[in-house]
Scaffold this motif. Structure first.
Motif, PDB file in Angstrom:
ATOM      1  N   ASN A 109      -4.172  25.521  -8.524  1.00  0.00           N
ATOM      2  CA  ASN A 109      -2.521  25.193  -8.943  1.00  0.00           C
ATOM      3  C   ASN A 109      -2.402  23.991  -7.998  1.00  0.00           C
ATOM      4  O   ASN A 109      -1.382  23.755  -7.542  1.00  0.00           O
ATOM      5  CB  ASN A 109      -1.882  26.359  -8.652  1.00  0.00           C
ATOM      6  N   HIS A 110      -3.266  23.030  -8.117  1.00  0.00           N
ATOM      7  CA  HIS A 110      -3.276  21.779  -7.187  1.00  0.00           C
ATOM      8  C   HIS A 110      -3.334  20.856  -8.237  1.00  0.00           C
ATOM      9  O   HIS A 110      -4.671  20.571  -8.754  1.00  0.00           O
ATOM     10  CB  HIS A 110      -3.887  21.581  -5.862  1.00  0.00           C
ATOM     11  N   ASP A 111      -2.560  19.853  -8.431  1.00  0.00           N
ATOM     12  CA  ASP A 111      -2.976  18.434  -9.506  1.00  0.00           C
ATOM     13  C   ASP A 111      -3.104  17.539  -8.549  1.00  0.00           C
ATOM     14  O   ASP A 111      -2.376  17.128  -7.807  1.00  0.00           O
ATOM     15  CB  ASP A 111      -1.650  18.439 -10.222  1.00  0.00           C
ATOM     16  N   VAL A 112      -4.295  16.474  -8.721  1.00  0.00           N
ATOM     17  CA  VAL A 112      -4.244  15.413  -8.073  1.00  0.00           C
ATOM     18  C   VAL A 112      -3.954  14.358  -8.845  1.00  0.00           C
ATOM     19  O   VAL A 112      -4.051  14.238  -9.962  1.00  0.00           O
ATOM     20  CB  VAL A 112      -6.016  15.129  -7.880  1.00  0.00           C
ATOM     21  N   LEU A 113      -2.754  13.898  -8.221  1.00  0.00           N
ATOM     22  CA  LEU A 113      -1.922  12.832  -9.049  1.00  0.00           C
ATOM     23  C   LEU A 113      -2.537  11.385  -8.844  1.00  0.00           C
ATOM     24  O   LEU A 113      -2.224  10.828  -9.711  1.00  0.00           O
ATOM     25  CB  LEU A 113      -0.411  12.841  -8.247  1.00  0.00           C
ATOM     26  N   ASP A 114      -3.171  11.100  -7.637  1.00  0.00           N
ATOM     27  CA  ASP A 114      -3.730   9.685  -7.505  1.00  0.00           C
ATOM     28  C   ASP A 114      -4.879   9.567  -6.473  1.00  0.00           C
ATOM     29  O   ASP A 114      -4.760  10.475  -5.640  1.00  0.00           O
ATOM     30  CB  ASP A 114      -2.603   8.793  -7.099  1.00  0.00           C
ATOM     31  N   VAL A 115      -5.718   8.702  -6.372  1.00  0.00           N
ATOM     32  CA  VAL A 115      -6.603   8.312  -5.546  1.00  0.00           C
ATOM     33  C   VAL A 115      -6.539   7.078  -5.150  1.00  0.00           C
ATOM     34  O   VAL A 115      -6.853   5.972  -6.046  1.00  0.00           O
ATOM     35  CB  VAL A 115      -8.117   8.570  -6.233  1.00  0.00           C
ATOM     36  N   ASP A 116      -6.158   6.529  -4.175  1.00  0.00           N
ATOM     37  CA  ASP A 116      -6.226   5.166  -3.486  1.00  0.00           C
ATOM     38  C   ASP A 116      -6.836   4.971  -2.338  1.00  0.00           C
ATOM     39  O   ASP A 116      -7.065   5.778  -1.588  1.00  0.00           O
ATOM     40  CB  ASP A 116      -4.473   5.185  -3.305  1.00  0.00           C
ATOM     41  N   PRO A 117      -7.257   3.717  -2.047  1.00  0.00           N
ATOM     42  CA  PRO A 117      -7.887   3.156  -0.905  1.00  0.00           C
ATOM     43  C   PRO A 117      -6.967   3.187   0.355  1.00  0.00           C
ATOM     44  O   PRO A 117      -5.935   2.816  -0.031  1.00  0.00           O
ATOM     45  CB  PRO A 117      -8.654   1.961  -1.225  1.00  0.00           C
ATOM     46  N   ASP A 118      -7.247   3.408   1.398  1.00  0.00           N
ATOM     47  CA  ASP A 118      -6.453   3.390   2.677  1.00  0.00           C
ATOM     48  C   ASP A 118      -6.841   2.465   3.588  1.00  0.00           C
ATOM     49  O   ASP A 118      -7.901   1.660   3.136  1.00  0.00           O
ATOM     50  CB  ASP A 118      -6.376   4.835   3.416  1.00  0.00           C
ATOM     51  N   GLU A 119      -6.330   2.198   4.714  1.00  0.00           N
ATOM     52  CA  GLU A 119      -6.657   1.089   5.536  1.00  0.00           C
ATOM     53  C   GLU A 119      -7.854   1.249   6.342  1.00  0.00           C
ATOM     54  O   GLU A 119      -8.393   0.436   6.948  1.00  0.00           O
ATOM     55  CB  GLU A 119      -5.391   0.706   6.634  1.00  0.00           C
ATOM     56  N   THR A 120      -8.332   2.583   6.279  1.00  0.00           N
ATOM     57  CA  THR A 120      -9.627   2.659   7.026  1.00  0.00           C
ATOM     58  C   THR A 120     -10.994   2.751   6.338  1.00  0.00           C
ATOM     59  O   THR A 120     -11.967   3.485   6.637  1.00  0.00           O
ATOM     60  CB  THR A 120      -9.334   4.033   7.902  1.00  0.00           C
TER      61      THR A 120
END
Length: 511
Positions: A219-230
């Motif tokens: 019951n968890h929807d992955v909304l986005d995948v983004d690069p981070d600063e690390t």
């Protein structure tokens, strides 16, 4: 619940709590994520992995038994894996590849049984002979040439070919009945299998949660995948029970969400995703209700697809084992849909079209008008039309003995092509970033059957330095003896490994 770009960036810039930082995040609660995670945990139990599933249960979409063909795809009977070349010879390269990949899966499953991680293999796999069957002189000539080409290899040397009506009757009596004056031929492979991938996937998740403490957030929807600063990736996931959004960091992300993979991949900031599109199709089966008819047939019988039908629509009559019962199915039939998942949205297809993939989508449409015509014909079929298709296989099939069951969705890959703009891809593609930190699986058949080989490819892409280490090499060779070996170059060793797999999986002894 939606967030502004500023709010999202602000949240992502916050220090991520240690418990939300992972080596690998897998999106999708199906056979692919489960296979990848289990393989990695067996190699290195210290790897920190988490899995997200949008639904309340795992294995509910393409991995579910009714939504999956159930054939252990190994090119023993599927004629589309052995196309005829313009000069009349048979190309068996794809058949060799698929055979090798399925044997890799069997070796991994046998290892799980040996380690007592899977206690009863008959909960997911059974011996079911695989047949090819054709009628008419041209098709018989094709089948004979296919048989001769395949049996030159050690992989297919046990294949049997016959045009003898008495032998064919022994192999598939339902099909031969009423065909006394018809020219036909068939091949048979005793080592064929029927696999309940839904059951196998649930067993995988049970092992992962109970013995490796892998979190599986349903019951968890992955909304986005983004690069981070690390130089890692941040996952934005929403708990569908309470609406709460949480962020998770990982060095690697695997998107194995079946039909849900493409929409999520399109949000990932990597150039490699550009040009990819998806063409969703409903799968449908005629399911036999008459137990007497079901018991008369034992095997999987594949024939040739019609002239305009895609390879995924190769008609077959199948013995299945679902929920502990023997079943008999015929199909597949195609239905039109704009959903990418059973639990998806009618807007899935329209939302997936963007400026990067419009040329691909248009190219596929323009160069595949016969396919469009075929699908329109399929969509307008009624029960009588489907029964006529079935009677090509079973001449005396009664309409009251069969009912239609809508199965899962299949999203066929559309990818860029310099000549045609775009082409339909009928296999599976691993799309990945240049550094291998993001991998995504797109496509359908042979899919689940070759999951182990596909995940070996993902591991090589994502963890190239570790795969070349002596420790990982040794562990992989213990789990999957032929993971990096050529069968034809190691015939005697392969036969021993194959016999061991069959014994561990309680399959019929090889002939």
């Amino acid at each position: 619940m939606s967030f502004s770009k500023f709010e999202k960036k602000q949240a992502m810039n916050q220090k991520v709590l240690e418990e939300n930082n992972y080596d690998l995040i897998c999106v999708g609660g199906g056979i692919m994520s489960a296979t990848l995670t289990l393989m990695l945990k067996l190699i290195d139990p210290k790897l920190k992995i988490i899995i997200f599933e949008k639904l309340s249960e795992v294995a509910k979409e393409s991995s579910a038994a009714w939504n999956n063909a159930g054939t252990g795809h190994s090119a023993l009977c599927e004629l589309n894996y052995t196309p005829e070349r313009p000069d009349g010879s048979i190309d068996i390269s794809k058949a060799i590849e698929i055979f090798s990949q399925f044997e890799t899966s069997k070796q991994f499953w046998a290892y799980l049984v040996e380690q007592k991680l899977i206690k009863d293999p008959q909960h997911f796999i059974h011996s079911v002979p695989h047949h090819s069957w054709v009628t008419g002189e041209n098709n018989i000539n094709f089948l004979k040439k296919r048989f001769e080409a395949l049996t030159e290899t050690s992989m297919f040397e046990e294949m049997k070919f016959s045009e003898d009506p008495a032998i064919l009757q022994e192999w598939f009596p339902l099909i031969t009945e009423g065909r006394e004056n018809e020219k036909m031929a068939g091949t048979r492979m005793e080592i064929g299998t029927e696999v309940n991938f839904g059951s196998l996937t649930r067993q995988y998740f049970k092992i992962l949660e109970e013995q490796f403490d892998v979190p599986v957030l349903r019951n968890h929807d992955v909304l986005d995948v983004d690069p981070d600063e690390t130089l890692e990736w941040t996952i934005e996931a929403q708990n569908l029970d309470n609406g709460k959004v949480t962020y998770y960091d990982a060095e690697h992300v695997f998107i194995g969400a079946g039909g849900g993979a493409l929409p999520l991949l399109q949000k990932v900031e990597i150039d490699e995703k550009d040009g990819y599109g998806g063409f969703p199709v409903d799968g449908q089966w005629l399911v036999c209700k008459n137990r007497e008819v079901i018991e008369e047939h034992s095997g999987k019988v594949y024939s040739k697809a019609g002239p305009d039908a895609p390879p995924m629509s190769t008609p077959h009559l199948d013995t299945r084992y679902i929920n502990g019962k023997k079943e008999l199915l015929f199909g597949p039939f195609a239905g039109f849909t704009t959903k990418f998942l059973i639990e998806g949205s009618k807007m899935d297809l329209p939302k997936s079209i963007n400026k990067e993939n419009i040329p691909s989508m248009w190219g596929v449409f323009w160069h595949n008008l016969p396919l469009t015509k075929y699908l329109m014909k399929q969509v307008t079929m009624d029960h009588g039309d489907r029964m006529e298709e079935l009677r090509v296989f079973i001449k005396n099939a009664k309409a009251e003995d069969w009912e239609l069951k809508v199965a899962g969705k299949r999203v066929q890959i559309i990818k860029k092509d310099e000549e045609q703009g775009g082409v339909l891809e009928f296999g599976t593609d691993v799309v990945h970033s240049k550094d291998g930190s993001v991998t995504a699986l797109l496509g359908a058949s042979p899919g689940a059957s070759v999951a182990v080989s596909i995940m070996l490819e993902v591991i090589n892409i994502a963890f190239p330095e570790k795969v070349t280490s002596q420790e990982w090499q040794q562990k992989l060779s213990k789990m999957i003896p032929f993971w990096n070996k050529n069968i034809e170059g190691n015939k005697s060793q392969f036969k021993k490994v194959q016999a061991n797999s069959s014994k561990k999986l309680e399959l019929d002894v090889l002939h």
